[in-house]
Design a protein around this motif. Structure first.
Motif, short mmCIF file in Angstrom:
data_model
loop_
_atom_site.label_atom_id
_atom_site.label_comp_id
_atom_site.label_asym_id
_atom_site.label_seq_id
_atom_site.Cartn_x
_atom_site.Cartn_y
_atom_site.Cartn_z
N GLU A 161 -1.36 -4.43 -5.50
CA GLU A 161 -2.08 -4.03 -4.28
C GLU A 161 -2.44 -5.30 -3.53
O GLU A 161 -2.65 -6.33 -4.13
CB GLU A 161 -3.36 -3.29 -4.65
CG GLU A 161 -3.08 -1.99 -5.35
CD GLU A 161 -4.36 -1.39 -5.91
OE1 GLU A 161 -5.34 -1.34 -5.15
OE2 GLU A 161 -4.37 -1.02 -7.08
N LEU A 186 0.88 -1.17 0.00
CA LEU A 186 0.00 0.00 0.00
C LEU A 186 0.91 1.21 0.00
O LEU A 186 2.02 1.16 0.50
CB LEU A 186 -0.80 0.08 1.30
CG LEU A 186 -2.15 -0.61 1.46
CD1 LEU A 186 -2.68 -0.27 2.84
CD2 LEU A 186 -3.14 -0.18 0.40
N SER A 246 -2.74 4.25 -3.18
CA SER A 246 -3.49 3.23 -2.47
C SER A 246 -3.36 3.52 -0.98
O SER A 246 -2.27 3.81 -0.48
CB SER A 246 -2.96 1.84 -2.81
OG SER A 246 -1.60 1.74 -2.53
N ARG A 281 -6.79 8.29 -2.10
CA ARG A 281 -7.24 7.42 -3.20
C ARG A 281 -7.62 8.26 -4.41
O ARG A 281 -7.35 7.88 -5.55
CB ARG A 281 -8.44 6.59 -2.74
CG ARG A 281 -8.04 5.54 -1.71
CD ARG A 281 -9.25 4.97 -1.00
NE ARG A 281 -8.86 4.11 0.12
CZ ARG A 281 -9.71 3.71 1.05
NH1 ARG A 281 -10.99 4.07 1.01
NH2 ARG A 281 -9.28 2.95 2.03
N THR A 314 0.32 3.75 -7.07
CA THR A 314 0.10 2.35 -7.41
C THR A 314 -0.50 2.18 -8.79
O THR A 314 -0.14 1.30 -9.53
CB THR A 314 -0.83 1.72 -6.38
OG1 THR A 314 -0.23 1.90 -5.12
CG2 THR A 314 -1.00 0.23 -6.63
#
Ligand code: HAM
Length: 445
Positions: free
Chosen positions: A444, A330, A356, A351, A430
């Motif tokens: 993830e 993360l 993430s 987000r 991410t």
């Protein structure tokens, strides 16, 4: 609620749940396949899971896949339908139905169902990735298709894959060859295993596929297709082999390669993973099916394709020690000691910025939240305590192996307003560059 404990259900025989991190490896495999197929000009097609039973009967009414293994049933409208045991028949049915422009090059990914005796590498629900190319009998198309699969295996890091190629000749060549094999095996019926003798009555060529020791003698002396090939079929096969050589795709001609489906004409091929047990070492296969569109009520149309078994490829990858499972990752974990509002808002903002982020629900002590942060695989904990709240700041603390232990850089105060930008630049998002053709390098959790 009254009564005893409720029944607890398990997966059906031959069916599996795929949990993380196995699910992440599968997704990685499929994503890479999609990239490879698109690069070669194939576009996605999503055939339905259910088809009229008749579609699959064309795959071969004498094959195990159809006679013994199909999940077919009558639906509520009294129609005979089946869960697809493979995708080629559905794709060709779709071609006949929609008549897209030729050549039609499609790829697909998804589940198939065969009521087989389950064992390692053989399941009743299994995923395939594959391509089909309709509308050309050019041998260079065979080469393109085979090379696509070969390079894909290479890109996964697999090194011990053997490519077997063969030709079954034109329709008439195959028929004459089948008759000759049948006559030969009939003459040796006494030596054959019981299973082979039964197969001989239904589908003589399939006996050549038998791995039973009793059958070896009769198989070894059986006629080979080479003697029955028309000039055209032999030339086509020659050009395919030449093309594979030109592209540096190593291959072995295996004259007894008989695929388990009946629609094949001319080129057939199979990929065997040498790291797996021989009984389940086919990690993919395919070939030409130049008569299938006609069999399904369409115009005569050449076609070739392959399907690769996702489950078996992953087993082969395990055996070769490649494609290891990803670690949990993360970008940020929000630790909130101020009641939860900060975690709610910050995770949302992070987000939205493409990072993430996760948090612990129900709050809990600093220790409990930091433990959850560590377990999440997050690079940093974003800590909001009463102190930080009052100062309009947050503490960004590097976690685990992400820590560079460079004293104060392992932890720093950042203005609350600036933390999203700070993290967005300091860590690699991410889902950066979410273009359809990017293979994600990190997973993830
Ligand atoms: P297939 O050889 O029946 O061909 O299946 C292709 C691959 O699917 C096999 O090589 C194997 O890796 C995987 N597979 C098959 N059955 C199972 C199972 N029960 N459990 C796990 N994996 C399995 C076809 O399906 C053709 N439609 C290929 C094709 C495409 N030919 C022309 N175009």
């Amino acid at each position: 609620m009254t009564g005893g404990p409720r029944e607890q259900f398990q997966t059906l025989t031959g069916m599996r749940d795929v949990l993380w991190p196995d699910s992440a490896r599968r997704r990685e495999l499929v994503d890479r396949f999609v990239v490879a197929a698109r690069r070669a000009g194939y576009r996605e097609m999503v055939p339905p899971l259910l088809e009229d039973l008749g579609v699959f009967l064309r795959v071969g009414e004498d094959t195990d896949v159809v006679t013994k293994e199909m999940y077919d049933f009558e639906d509520r409208d009294g129609r005979r339908i089946a869960l697809r045991p493979e995708m080629t028949a559905g794709v060709v049915r779709a071609f006949v139905q929609h008549r897209p422009l030729l050549p039609w090059k499609v790829f697909y990914t998804g589940a198939n169902f065969r009521h087989e005796r389950p064992q390692k590498g053989r399941y009743r629900a299994f995923d395939q990735v594959g391509v089909e190319a309709l509308g050309s009998d050019d041998a260079d198309l065979d080469v393109e298709v085979i090379a696509l699969a070969w390079r894909f295996f290479e890109s996964l890091g697999l090194r011990r894959v053997r490519l077997l190629v063969n030709t079954l000749g034109e329709h008439d060549d195959r028929r004459r060859y089948t008759e000759a094999v049948q006559a030969h095996l009939e003459a040796h019926r006494g030596e054959l295993s019981e299973a082979a003798a039964t197969t001989l009555d239904r589908n003589p060529l399939r006996v050549l596929d038998s791995k039973r020791p009793e059958d070896r003698g009769a198989i070894a002396t059986a006629p080979t297709i080479a003697e029955f090939l028309s000039e055209d079929a032999a030339a086509h096969f020659g050009r395919v082999k030449e093309g594979l050589d030109a592209l540096g795709v190593p291959h072995v001609v295996e004259e007894r390669l008989v695929r388990g489906l009946d629609y094949y004409r001319r080129t057939t091929f199979e990929f065997a993973a040498e790291a797996l047990d021989a009984a389940q070492n086919a990690i993919g296969g395919g070939g030409r099916y130049d008569g299938l569109a006609e069999d399904l009520g369409g115009p005569p149309t050449d076609g070739i394709g392959f399907a690769l078994g996702v489950d078996r490829i992953l087993l082969a990858a395990d055996a070769e020690g490649v494609m290891s499972a990803p670690e949990a990752h993360l970008d940020a974990f929000v630790v909130d000691m101020t009641g939860g509002g900060a975690a709610r808002d910050l995770t949302h903002e992070l987000r939205a910025a493409g990072l993430s982020a996760d948090r612990r629900f129900g709050g809990g002590s600093m220790k409990a939240q930091m433990k959850a942060a560590d377990r999440s695989g997050a690079e940093v904990a974003v800590i909001v305590g009463e102190d930080e709240l009052a100062a309009g700041e947050v503490t960004v603390r590097r976690l685990r192996h992400h820590s560079d232990t460079a004293g104060d850089r392992a932890q720093q105060r950042v203005p609350r307003d600036a933390v999203v930008a700070h993290l967005a630049h300091g860590t690699q998002p991410t889902d950066a560059a979410p273009g359809p053709d990017t293979t994600r390098s990190r997973e993830e959790p």
